[in-house]
Design a protein around this motif. Structure first.
Motif, PDB file in Angstrom:
ATOM      1  N   VAL A 254       0.836  -1.048   0.076  1.00 49.73           N
ATOM      2  CA  VAL A 254       0.035   0.141  -0.221  1.00 49.73           C
ATOM      3  C   VAL A 254       0.844   1.135   0.036  1.00 49.73           C
ATOM      4  N   GLY A 255       2.190   1.327   0.430  1.00 41.71           N
ATOM      5  CA  GLY A 255       3.095   2.185   0.411  1.00 41.71           C
ATOM      6  C   GLY A 255       2.939   3.196   1.707  1.00 41.71           C
ATOM      7  N   THR A 256       2.422   2.649   2.772  1.00 42.27           N
ATOM      8  CA  THR A 256       2.247   3.455   3.986  1.00 42.27           C
ATOM      9  C   THR A 256       2.133   2.599   5.158  1.00 42.27           C
ATOM     10  N   THR A 257       2.031   3.176   6.288  1.00 43.98           N
ATOM     11  CA  THR A 257       1.483   2.175   7.533  1.00 43.98           C
ATOM     12  C   THR A 257      -0.022   2.187   7.471  1.00 43.98           C
ATOM     13  N   PRO A 258      -0.231   1.036   8.505  1.00 45.82           N
ATOM     14  CA  PRO A 258      -1.788   0.616   8.562  1.00 45.82           C
ATOM     15  C   PRO A 258      -2.776   2.006   9.043  1.00 45.82           C
ATOM     16  N   LEU A 259      -2.034   2.522  10.045  1.00 42.49           N
ATOM     17  CA  LEU A 259      -2.795   3.790  10.719  1.00 42.49           C
ATOM     18  C   LEU A 259      -2.870   4.911   9.873  1.00 42.49           C
ATOM     19  N   GLN A 260      -1.663   5.304   9.150  1.00 42.34           N
ATOM     20  CA  GLN A 260      -1.835   6.346   8.419  1.00 42.34           C
ATOM     21  C   GLN A 260      -2.939   6.000   6.963  1.00 42.34           C
ATOM     22  N   TRP A 261      -2.915   4.704   6.691  1.00 43.15           N
ATOM     23  CA  TRP A 261      -3.884   4.430   5.395  1.00 43.15           C
ATOM     24  C   TRP A 261      -5.202   4.591   6.266  1.00 43.15           C
ATOM     25  N   LEU A 262      -5.471   4.125   7.362  1.00 42.82           N
ATOM     26  CA  LEU A 262      -6.749   4.479   7.916  1.00 42.82           C
ATOM     27  C   LEU A 262      -7.368   5.656   8.330  1.00 42.82           C
ATOM     28  N   LEU A 263      -6.278   6.471   8.630  1.00 45.10           N
ATOM     29  CA  LEU A 263      -6.500   7.973   8.591  1.00 45.10           C
ATOM     30  C   LEU A 263      -7.178   8.537   7.413  1.00 45.10           C
ATOM     31  N   LYS A 264      -6.343   8.285   6.183  1.00 43.30           N
ATOM     32  CA  LYS A 264      -6.584   9.032   5.003  1.00 43.30           C
ATOM     33  C   LYS A 264      -8.160   8.433   4.509  1.00 43.30           C
ATOM     34  N   VAL A 265      -8.369   7.066   4.771  1.00 43.61           N
ATOM     35  CA  VAL A 265      -9.475   6.491   4.127  1.00 43.61           C
ATOM     36  C   VAL A 265     -10.747   7.215   5.261  1.00 43.61           C
ATOM     37  N   ARG A 266     -10.386   7.514   6.401  1.00 41.47           N
ATOM     38  CA  ARG A 266     -11.397   7.967   7.514  1.00 41.47           C
ATOM     39  C   ARG A 266     -11.718   9.557   6.942  1.00 41.47           C
ATOM     40  N   VAL A 267     -10.922  10.217   6.395  1.00 37.27           N
ATOM     41  CA  VAL A 267     -10.773  11.459   5.995  1.00 37.27           C
ATOM     42  C   VAL A 267     -11.782  11.503   4.699  1.00 37.27           C
ATOM     43  N   THR A 268     -11.508  10.536   3.697  1.00 36.87           N
ATOM     44  CA  THR A 268     -12.049  10.333   2.667  1.00 36.87           C
ATOM     45  C   THR A 268     -13.635  10.067   2.900  1.00 36.87           C
ATOM     46  N   ARG A 269     -13.904   9.245   3.744  1.00 34.45           N
ATOM     47  CA  ARG A 269     -15.187   9.032   4.156  1.00 34.45           C
ATOM     48  C   ARG A 269     -15.967  10.391   4.913  1.00 34.45           C
ATOM     49  N   ALA A 270     -15.273  11.090   5.958  1.00 32.76           N
ATOM     50  CA  ALA A 270     -15.648  12.496   6.126  1.00 32.76           C
ATOM     51  C   ALA A 270     -15.978  13.436   5.150  1.00 32.76           C
ATOM     52  N   GLN A 271     -15.229  13.249   3.863  1.00 31.31           N
ATOM     53  CA  GLN A 271     -15.743  14.168   2.782  1.00 31.31           C
ATOM     54  C   GLN A 271     -16.918  13.805   1.984  1.00 31.31           C
ATOM     55  N   HIS A 272     -17.019  12.557   1.882  1.00 31.41           N
ATOM     56  CA  HIS A 272     -18.430  11.863   1.233  1.00 31.41           C
ATOM     57  C   HIS A 272     -19.278  12.206   2.014  1.00 31.41           C
ATOM     58  N   LEU A 273     -19.314  12.267   3.496  1.00 33.95           N
ATOM     59  CA  LEU A 273     -20.631  12.690   4.147  1.00 33.95           C
ATOM     60  C   LEU A 273     -20.937  14.213   4.191  1.00 33.95           C
ATOM     61  N   LEU A 274     -19.760  14.955   4.059  1.00 35.33           N
ATOM     62  CA  LEU A 274     -19.812  16.383   3.899  1.00 35.33           C
ATOM     63  C   LEU A 274     -20.532  16.676   2.646  1.00 35.33           C
ATOM     64  N   GLU A 275     -20.129  15.966   1.460  1.00 37.16           N
ATOM     65  CA  GLU A 275     -20.839  16.423   0.248  1.00 37.16           C
ATOM     66  C   GLU A 275     -22.220  15.993   0.111  1.00 37.16           C
ATOM     67  N   THR A 276     -22.507  14.798   0.748  1.00 43.14           N
ATOM     68  CA  THR A 276     -23.831  14.204   0.479  1.00 43.14           C
ATOM     69  C   THR A 276     -24.684  14.228   1.616  1.00 43.14           C
ATOM     70  N   THR A 277     -24.537  14.644   2.843  1.00 49.20           N
ATOM     71  CA  THR A 277     -25.409  14.715   4.015  1.00 49.20           C
ATOM     72  C   THR A 277     -25.355  15.939   4.929  1.00 49.20           C
ATOM     73  N   ASP A 278     -26.632  16.287   5.628  1.00 52.51           N
ATOM     74  CA  ASP A 278     -26.354  17.456   6.186  1.00 52.51           C
ATOM     75  C   ASP A 278     -26.300  17.103   7.657  1.00 52.51           C
ATOM     76  N   LEU A 279     -25.673  15.931   7.871  1.00 54.21           N
ATOM     77  CA  LEU A 279     -25.049  15.671   9.595  1.00 54.21           C
ATOM     78  C   LEU A 279     -24.253  16.788  10.021  1.00 54.21           C
ATOM     79  N   PRO A 280     -24.485  17.115  11.303  1.00 54.13           N
ATOM     80  CA  PRO A 280     -23.466  17.822  12.014  1.00 54.13           C
ATOM     81  C   PRO A 280     -22.050  17.458  11.896  1.00 54.13           C
TER      82      PRO A 280
END
Length: 331
Positions: A254-280
């Protein structure tokens, strides 16, 4: 008067070829005097624009020899940018730089500028989608895909397409001051300076693609459990390996550590929710596995280059009749 030359090679992208004229011409209007003279320079009297974006023919009286009189040379993107331009173009650009002209590329025009060798040992940027290719072809250039532009004084590069506007406004700011640049930006209905760089626009590759098959099940499991407070031991347990082996496999595949990969995927998930929901924001932080809102703001701003609120404002998808928001797991 400052002579601005726009190097329009065959296959130039029409929009980018006109950006400098729009910005510097508007600056002339703002100052009320002909501060900039704008010339479109080409290798032939008539050239064609990129057929991918609508082919037209451009005629200009300015040839490569006229670069000798230019104070600033702008290099827009062109079709076929992976192929270096003809040697006379590179010679003319090097000569312009040697006598003190300012050279600036827009989007994948950075490939043309890099081909001169003038960027060797310097940082540069280009369209995020082609940044890895620029780095591969020109390893002596430190490619920074996350920024809107890089300024080394006499050598500048800007990111994809509309970042050419940011670059030209920056040049006006350098030449004529912040007030003139701000008035110019108002006239062209553009922020004087955009926040967040290019990082917020980057689309990252699917982390579970087939090339990472040995870890694919674990990567998919991680994505399904982003909301959980996962540790290295949890991830290693799912993968059926030791923490040390897990780190080694992630680095190799993957080219990175497990926790760094997990962090980036979590930010990507947050981006998706910010784009598509009105969640706080606080709920999004929980759903993405980032815990509290301050933690989300910290990591989101570092990776995406803007705050969660600014990202939502820029990218929130408009609601449509009958549209469905993504399923949110119960807490």
């Amino acid at each position: 008067m400052t002579v601005v030359a726009i190097l329009a090679l065959d296959g130039v992208l029409g929009f980018e070829a006109t950006i400098p004229g729009q910005v510097f011409g508007t600056a002339n209007t703002v100052t009320g005097r002909p501060t900039y003279e704008i010339r479109v320079v080409a290798t032939a009297e008539e050239i064609g624009t990129s057929p991918e974006f609508g082919s037209v023919r451009l005629r200009t009286p300015w040839d490569l020899d006229s670069l000798a009189g230019a104070d600033t040379v702008l290099i827009p993107a062109r079709a076929g940018f992976r192929t270096p331009p003809p040697e006379p173009v590179l010679v003319a650009l090097r000569a312009a730089a040697a006598r003190g002209a300012r050279l600036a590329s827009m989007c994948v025009g950075a490939f043309t500028l890099a081909a001169t060798g003038l960027l060797d040992g310097l940082s540069a940027t280009t369209h995020w989608e082609h940044a890895a290719e620029l780095a591969r072809r020109y390893p002596s250039v430190d490619v920074r895909p996350e920024v809107l532009f890089v300024d080394h004084g006499a050598l500048l590069t800007s990111a994809g397409v509309a970042a050419g506007l940011d670059l030209c406004l920056h040049l006006v700011r350098r030449d004529l001051g912040a007030a003139v640049a701000a008035d110019t930006a108002r006239r062209i209905v553009m922020p004087p300076q955009r926040d967040g760089g290019q990082a917020q626009f980057i689309v990252h590759a699917d982390p579970t693609d087939a090339r990472q098959a040995p870890l694919q099940d674990t990567l998919a499991w991680l994505e399904a459990n982003l909301h959980r407070p996962l540790t290295l031991a949890d991830i290693a347990g799912h993968a059926g390996t030791s923490v040390r082996s897990l780190n080694r496999h992630f680095r190799a595949q993957v080219g990175t550590t497990p926790l760094q990969w997990l962090l980036k995927v979590r930010v990507t998930r947050a981006q998706h929710l910010l784009e598509t929901t009105d969640l706080p924001i606080a709920r999004i932080a929980h759903e993405a596995g980032l815990g509290a809102e301050p933690t989300l703001r910290h990591h989101f701003s570092r990776i995406a280059g803007v705050s969660p609120h600014a990202y939502r404002t820029a990218f929130r998808a408009p609601a449509t009749d009958g549209g469905e928001l993504p399923e949110i797991r119960p807490t």
